[in-house]
Design a protein around this motif. Structure first.
Motif, PDB file in Angstrom:
ATOM      1  N   THR A   1      -9.089   9.129   9.411  1.00  0.00           N
ATOM      2  CA  THR A   1      -9.051   8.516  10.553  1.00  0.00           C
ATOM      3  C   THR A   1     -10.371   7.703  10.507  1.00  0.00           C
ATOM      4  O   THR A   1     -10.282   6.372  10.711  1.00  0.00           O
ATOM      5  N   LEU A   2     -11.553   8.364  10.472  1.00  0.00           N
ATOM      6  CA  LEU A   2     -12.922   7.587  10.701  1.00  0.00           C
ATOM      7  C   LEU A   2     -13.146   6.493   9.568  1.00  0.00           C
ATOM      8  O   LEU A   2     -13.621   5.562   9.876  1.00  0.00           O
ATOM      9  N   ILE A   3     -13.130   6.926   8.193  1.00  0.00           N
ATOM     10  CA  ILE A   3     -13.165   6.194   7.053  1.00  0.00           C
ATOM     11  C   ILE A   3     -12.513   4.799   7.199  1.00  0.00           C
ATOM     12  O   ILE A   3     -12.926   3.658   7.066  1.00  0.00           O
ATOM     13  N   ARG A   4     -11.284   5.167   7.329  1.00  0.00           N
ATOM     14  CA  ARG A   4     -10.216   4.145   7.130  1.00  0.00           C
ATOM     15  C   ARG A   4     -10.435   3.011   8.419  1.00  0.00           C
ATOM     16  O   ARG A   4     -10.220   1.994   8.174  1.00  0.00           O
ATOM     17  N   ASN A   5     -10.560   3.681   9.805  1.00  0.00           N
ATOM     18  CA  ASN A   5     -11.007   2.967  10.879  1.00  0.00           C
ATOM     19  C   ASN A   5     -12.239   1.848  10.518  1.00  0.00           C
ATOM     20  O   ASN A   5     -12.149   0.863  11.030  1.00  0.00           O
ATOM     21  N   ARG A   6     -13.191   2.625   9.814  1.00  0.00           N
ATOM     22  CA  ARG A   6     -14.331   1.543   9.350  1.00  0.00           C
ATOM     23  C   ARG A   6     -14.057   0.619   8.358  1.00  0.00           C
ATOM     24  O   ARG A   6     -14.571  -0.552   8.584  1.00  0.00           O
ATOM     25  N   THR A   7     -13.353   1.115   7.299  1.00  0.00           N
ATOM     26  CA  THR A   7     -13.198   0.166   6.296  1.00  0.00           C
ATOM     27  C   THR A   7     -12.249  -1.080   6.435  1.00  0.00           C
ATOM     28  O   THR A   7     -12.104  -1.994   6.055  1.00  0.00           O
ATOM     29  N   ARG A   8     -11.216  -0.629   7.482  1.00  0.00           N
ATOM     30  CA  ARG A   8     -10.026  -1.593   7.919  1.00  0.00           C
ATOM     31  C   ARG A   8     -10.417  -2.394   8.840  1.00  0.00           C
ATOM     32  O   ARG A   8     -10.187  -3.763   9.135  1.00  0.00           O
ATOM     33  N   GLY A   9     -11.180  -2.002  10.200  1.00  0.00           N
ATOM     34  CA  GLY A   9     -11.204  -2.651  11.219  1.00  0.00           C
ATOM     35  C   GLY A   9     -12.875  -3.012  11.736  1.00  0.00           C
ATOM     36  O   GLY A   9     -12.755  -3.374  12.643  1.00  0.00           O
TER      37      GLY A   9
END
Length: 750
Positions: free
Chosen positions: A217-225
């Protein structure tokens, strides 16, 4: 009681239940007023099928999962509707559809739920056969219901986009608090340490799962958006919580030996135990405040407790004249204990600051996005993944084949017995059957209890209440509660779902008693078929797959030890490869422990070599703890140059683990690499000790800080290496006692 209710109403399960109830009830109520109940009901079905795959995680994956669920559910309905009126072609299409939908589960948890959505739609397609224009309209209404649910889900998401992450974070903090509390319980002289160790192993499985969810949740939220301030704070807290767990695992003590050493000085251990409990309490209070979405106010002051512990160490030194003998085992043990809690205090304070607005900068959060993404478990959706699982060595393949035959048997039995709602048998089988025997047995029992209880309660209520409006309100209430409890307590969830179904039928059918009877009968038939199939048709007994998990865990720990050795030689900043190796080692030990838990749920006749495997689980957990302890020590100190003796010993440890992996392999290859025998290793240990003694003699003063640091480093490195060597040898011996079990074959297993 109010706190428990508030916690329940704030939970992710309850919010998901509210979303699906709103999405399903709205069209039913609206179109019922327009005298178009069937239209509203079809839209509600589409919403339900889409809801199934709406599990928390990365937003893009959530949306894709819901869209695919919607399409697959509609497609399954089309296939069954066409096949039903196509004569002989029905059976091959029916069997192929079940098998292919089941096989989707090879792609992970979200794919498993997409698969489940398709299987549910396939089962319900037998309730009514549609053809021609009627089929097109039905499918379009289902698709619109899916999009309607997707819209509601996104509205909930954008109102509080990170609430799920906060709830997961709260659970992570609470579980970590419990872990530290259990570690503190180890210091009680009369503690049942074997029982506590078992609880710690089980707890770590939960923590590994929630860490993976937070990473997703947190890393993909950071890297994608991009990274919002709130997401950044949660990511900082997550990084620290992972390190708190690893540090707790890494620091193991010989409790009995320490109690013997300090039995005349109880104030030392009392101060340490008090500090350990307070750290757990601090996390407990923090986790509760995050869970309740309330402002956190610090009430505990760990730095004061840390200072108190330090004063007690100084008091011990004065009373025992240890100040003149800093190399004694007692003093080194205290230094080790102090260094451990000091690091924990620092990390816990960072977590605390993350929720009070005072967040110190963290190097990990400043890393490049692509480096953060490397910490995620990769997901591969290629066709090769399917083809690689088309064999009896694949648990998912056997489950797909087992489920296909069982659903087909349920369909034939339902038609032969002229049961009113055959699709209820199919639904029961689809809902209950899981790849593992233990979970299927558990769900079978809970489903039966829930259905019987729900049927009995519904019979009593329907006998008294006949008002459709009241029944509709009760149905929606039971729907919310049913979906809320499905993950928490399946028997309670099944009870409310049964009530919901019967109340809906009660609004439509005058003879509800017959409906209840058929519901119970169909559930019992489906449950019996699911249970029997998992026991007799290519069962996935865990004793067959446990050696594979053990092999993976030993290999991952070996790689981690190798990275520790590289880092000790090179110094500098901790490389990403080190962190990835550490993460993988913790994931694999979690997988190993989860496999052992599943084995413990199976029949005793299938718990083969349970004692031997438990010994290896504990040994491997202890090995990882010792390795992490060495890694944590090296990271927290400015260490000296690694000696040849250190490298020779770590190489021997790695080779011991390589041999253990080779022994576990189905097709072992001869291990030709040169290894040092025990006598040579003892010489290496002697060499390390001589280096330490040489430093002592060459030191300009016993109280020199650099001297003390080098002496502590030498002593603790030697102790860690001795422990790792013994553990790696013991793992090799324990592996040698395991009898080989062949791969599952393509025959019935009884």
């Amino acid at each position: 009681m109010n706190l428990q209710l508030q916690k329940f109403l704030e939970s992710t399960d309850f919010i998901r239940a509210v979303k699906v109830t709103l999405a399903a009830a709205t069209p039913v109520v609206l179109f019922s007023y327009l005298d178009m109940f069937s239209v509203g009901f079809t839209i509600a079905l589409g919403a339900l099928f889409t809801f199934i795959s709406d599990i928390p995680g990365n937003l893009r994956h959530r949306i894709n999962g819901m869209l695919i669920s919607n399409v697959i559910a509609a497609g399954s309905t089309v296939v069954i509707s066409i096949a039903t009126v196509s004569g002989w072609i029905f059976y091959p299409l029916f069997l192929a559809l079940i098998f292919l939908l089941s096989l989707i589960a090879v792609y992970g948890q979200r794919a498993t739920l997409v698969s489940f959505s398709g299987l549910m739609a396939m089962s319900l397609a037998f309730a009514h056969t549609y053809t021609g224009r009627e089929l097109i309209d039905h499918v379009l209404l289902m698709l619109s219901g899916g999009f309607f649910y997707l819209g509601i889900s996104m509205i909930f998401y954008y109102i509080r986009p990170l609430r799920y992450a906060e709830l997961q974070m709260a659970e992570c903090i609470l579980l970590t608090s419990r872990y530290l509390k259990l570690r503190g319980c180890m210091w009680n002289e009369k503690a049942n340490r074997k029982k506590i160790t078992r609880e710690l192993l089980d707890l770590q499985v939960e923590l590994n799962e929630i860490h993976e969810k937070l990473r997703e949740t947190l890393i993909r939220n950071r890297t994608r958006g991009g990274s919002s301030n709130q997401n950044r704070r949660l990511l900082i807290a997550h990084i620290e919580l992972v390190e708190i767990l690893e540090l707790a695992m890494a620091t193991s003590f010989d409790y009995e030996k320490i109690h013997r050493a300090f039995h005349r000085y109880p104030y030392v251990l009392n101060a340490y135990r008090h500090l350990a409990y307070n750290l757990a309490s601090l996390l407990l209070h923090l986790g509760q405040s995050v869970e309740k979405n309330k402002k956190y106010t610090a009430t505990l002051h760990p730095y004061k407790d840390l200072e108190s512990f330090k004063k007690n160490i100084d008091r011990f030194r004065k009373e025992t004249n240890a100040a003149d003998h800093p190399g004694t085992e007692e003093v080194l043990a205290l230094v080790n204990m102090f260094n451990y809690v000091e690091q924990q205090v620092e990390k816990i304070r960072v977590v605390e600051y993350s929720f009070t607005g005072l967040v110190p900068p963290r190097q990990e959060v400043k890393r490049k996005d692509r480096e953060l993404e490397k910490l995620l478990t990769p997901q591969h959706y290629s066709l090769i993944t399917i083809t690689q699982n088309l064999s009896f060595s694949s648990t998912i393949f056997r489950h797909a084949l087992r489920l296909t035959l069982t659903v087909f048997a349920g369909f034939l039995i339902g038609n032969m017995l002229t049961i009113q709602n055959t699709y209820w048998i199919l639904l029961t089988i689809v809902v209950i059957m899981r790849p593992g025997y233990g979970l299927t047995r558990q769900r079978s029992f809970h489903r039966t209890i829930g259905t019987l209880a729900g049927g009995a309660i519904a019979f009593g209520i329907i006998s008294v209440i006949h008002n459709s409006t009241v029944l509709g309100i009760m149905a929606m209430t039971c729907m919310v509660l049913g979906f809320s409890f499905s993950q928490r307590n399946y028997s309670i969830g099944a009870t409310f779902i049964t009530l919901y179904v019967i109340f809906v039928y009660g609004m439509l059918t005058p003879d509800i008693r017959e409906v209840i009877l058929f519901r119970i009968t169909d559930t019992l038939i489906g449950t019996a078929l699911a249970f029997a199939a998992n026991h007799f048709l290519w069962p996935s007994w865990e004793f067959r797959s446990l050696p594979g998990f053990l092999e993976n865990s030993i290999r991952a720990t070996r790689n981690y030890i190798g990275e520790i050795s590289v880092y000790y030689n090179r110094k500098g900043e901790v490389p990403l490869s080190y962190r990835i190796a550490r993460k993988q080692a913790f994931i694999e030990i979690g997988n190993l422990m989860a496999s052992f838990q599943r084995m413990a749920q199976e029949p005793r006749s299938r718990q083969k070599q349970l004692g031997q495997f438990y010994e290896l689980v504990v040994l491997n957990h202890t090995l990882l703890s010792s390795a992490a302890s060495l890694g944590a020590f090296i990271q927290s100190r400015k260490t000296t140059k690694a000696s040849e003796a250190f490298n020779a010993i770590t190489k021997a440890i790695v080779q011991n683990l390589d041999r253990a992996v080779t022994q576990l392999s189905e097709n072992p290859e001869r291990h030709e690499e040169h290894t040092e025998n025990r006598e040579q290793l003892n010489l290496r240990f002697t060499e390390l000790k001589e280096i330490r003694e040489k430093e002592i003699r060459a030191s300009g003063g016993m109280h020199d800080d650099n001297f003390k640091s080098r002496m502590e480093e030498g002593q603790l490195i030697i102790e860690h290496l001795i422990g790792l060597t013994n553990l790696s040898e013991n793992i090799g011996k324990a592996v040698g006692k395991i009898e080989k079990t062949g791969k599952p074959s393509g025959i019935l297993h009884f």
